[in-house]
Scaffold this motif. Sequence first.
Motif, short mmCIF file in Angstrom:
data_model
loop_
_atom_site.label_atom_id
_atom_site.label_comp_id
_atom_site.label_asym_id
_atom_site.label_seq_id
_atom_site.Cartn_x
_atom_site.Cartn_y
_atom_site.Cartn_z
N THR A 136 0.83 -1.20 0.00
CA THR A 136 0.00 0.00 0.00
C THR A 136 0.87 1.26 0.00
OG1 THR A 136 -0.12 0.05 2.42
CG2 THR A 136 -1.85 -1.19 1.25
N TYR A 222 -3.45 1.91 -3.62
CA TYR A 222 -4.41 1.91 -2.51
C TYR A 222 -3.72 2.29 -1.20
CZ TYR A 222 -7.64 -0.74 -5.53
OH TYR A 222 -8.47 -1.15 -6.54
N GLU A 225 -5.78 2.30 4.66
CA GLU A 225 -7.17 2.42 5.11
C GLU A 225 -8.13 1.86 4.07
OE1 GLU A 225 -4.98 4.89 5.04
OE2 GLU A 225 -4.49 4.97 7.18
N TYR A 226 -7.84 2.13 2.80
CA TYR A 226 -8.73 1.66 1.73
C TYR A 226 -8.70 0.14 1.63
CZ TYR A 226 -11.08 1.50 -2.80
OH TYR A 226 -11.97 1.25 -3.82
N LYS A 228 -8.00 -1.94 4.00
CA LYS A 228 -8.68 -2.46 5.18
C LYS A 228 -10.19 -2.47 4.96
CE LYS A 228 -9.15 -1.71 10.18
NZ LYS A 228 -8.72 -0.87 11.33
N LYS A 229 -10.72 -1.39 4.39
CA LYS A 229 -12.16 -1.32 4.13
C LYS A 229 -12.58 -2.35 3.08
CE LYS A 229 -12.89 3.53 5.37
NZ LYS A 229 -13.29 4.88 4.89
N LEU A 230 -11.73 -2.51 2.05
CA LEU A 230 -12.04 -3.50 1.01
C LEU A 230 -12.11 -4.90 1.60
CD1 LEU A 230 -9.97 -2.61 -2.21
CD2 LEU A 230 -12.46 -2.69 -1.98
N LYS A 232 -12.69 -5.82 4.60
CA LYS A 232 -13.82 -6.02 5.50
C LYS A 232 -15.12 -6.29 4.74
CE LYS A 232 -14.54 -4.01 9.40
NZ LYS A 232 -14.22 -5.07 10.36
N THR A 233 -15.15 -5.93 3.45
CA THR A 233 -16.36 -6.20 2.65
C THR A 233 -16.37 -7.63 2.09
OG1 THR A 233 -15.43 -5.49 0.51
CG2 THR A 233 -16.38 -3.79 1.93
N TYR A 257 -3.76 -4.80 11.59
CA TYR A 257 -5.18 -5.09 11.88
C TYR A 257 -5.57 -6.49 11.46
CZ TYR A 257 -5.62 -4.11 6.87
OH TYR A 257 -5.48 -4.13 5.50
N SER A 264 -12.40 -9.44 11.29
CA SER A 264 -13.48 -9.95 10.45
C SER A 264 -13.75 -11.40 10.80
CB SER A 264 -13.12 -9.84 8.97
OG SER A 264 -14.08 -10.51 8.16
#
Length: 307
Positions: A136, A222, A225-226, A228-230, A232-233, A257, A264
């Motif tokens: 990243t 990326y 943070e991006y 990590k959000k990806l 989690k989806t 994380y 997750s």
Amino acid sequence: MSLLEKEKEWFIQAPWGRLCIVAWGDCSDPPVLVCHGSADTIVSFRPLMALLPSNFYYIGLELPGCGKSDSMPPGLMLSVFDLVYSIQVVVNHFRWKNFVFLAHSLGCILGKLYDLSHPGKMSKCIDLDPITLAFTFPVEKFHLWYKFFYLNYFDSYEKYNMSKGKRPTYTEEMALSKLMKRRGINSEIAKEIASRLTEPAGNGLVRFSFDDRITITTHPPYTTEYVKKLLKTVKTPTLTFVADESKKTGEYDQMEYFFDESFSSNFKVKVVSGNHDVHVIHPERVSSFITQFLLYGLPGLDGKAKL
């Protein structure tokens, strides 16, 4: 009969040429798509295949320009978005409604991108040291991302697009030694890998035949943070193995994380002793967990399923 004794090989057509498929098992069993990493060949999975359950059909994909698969058109640099289409070619060819995905390194980010863009197609995912997920760049270092990929590629354009006749040549022993030193593998599996990553160059010498562009495959810029959000989806139950040597050298510093069990409920991360190629060198360190996961899903890893 073991999975290795059932090995078969053939080609399927992609828009730019042929993709090589190496399969293990019975085609009537549930499919597991297997994908290797950068500048590798699918036969590096043979040590692991010898230890996996035989009631699955393992379809190994050799990425464009690797092993016996044709390269993508020359000239332009390659991105992970280009390579991920190879997965779509395989899925379309076999007309799979669902499949399990098993990958190493570069193959892991290809699988994640496919999973995110085709939600529901993967029933399970197994990642072997997915250091590419941790690649990243913070926004303020965007210029370094551009320099690392684009300037590096075009400043070394001839290197990455060199004709085979101009590539360095080695004795077979030297080529094997380079593979063994770089990856920490033994001579036996190095010979199997070299048989698909080298070609005769005359006078008893060989040259490496993989597409050099794959060693600098462009990753999206990326942020941590991006990503990590990806992640989690992602709804696909995922078993991830992290090599402790990769973790010690800082490959996952931007993904701390990931090791938090509360991150997750769809991910299970196991740190195993070994280097980036632990699944090749010590397949027994991951095979039992993969078997439990294939048969029983995430609950099987927690001892909640009857094993």
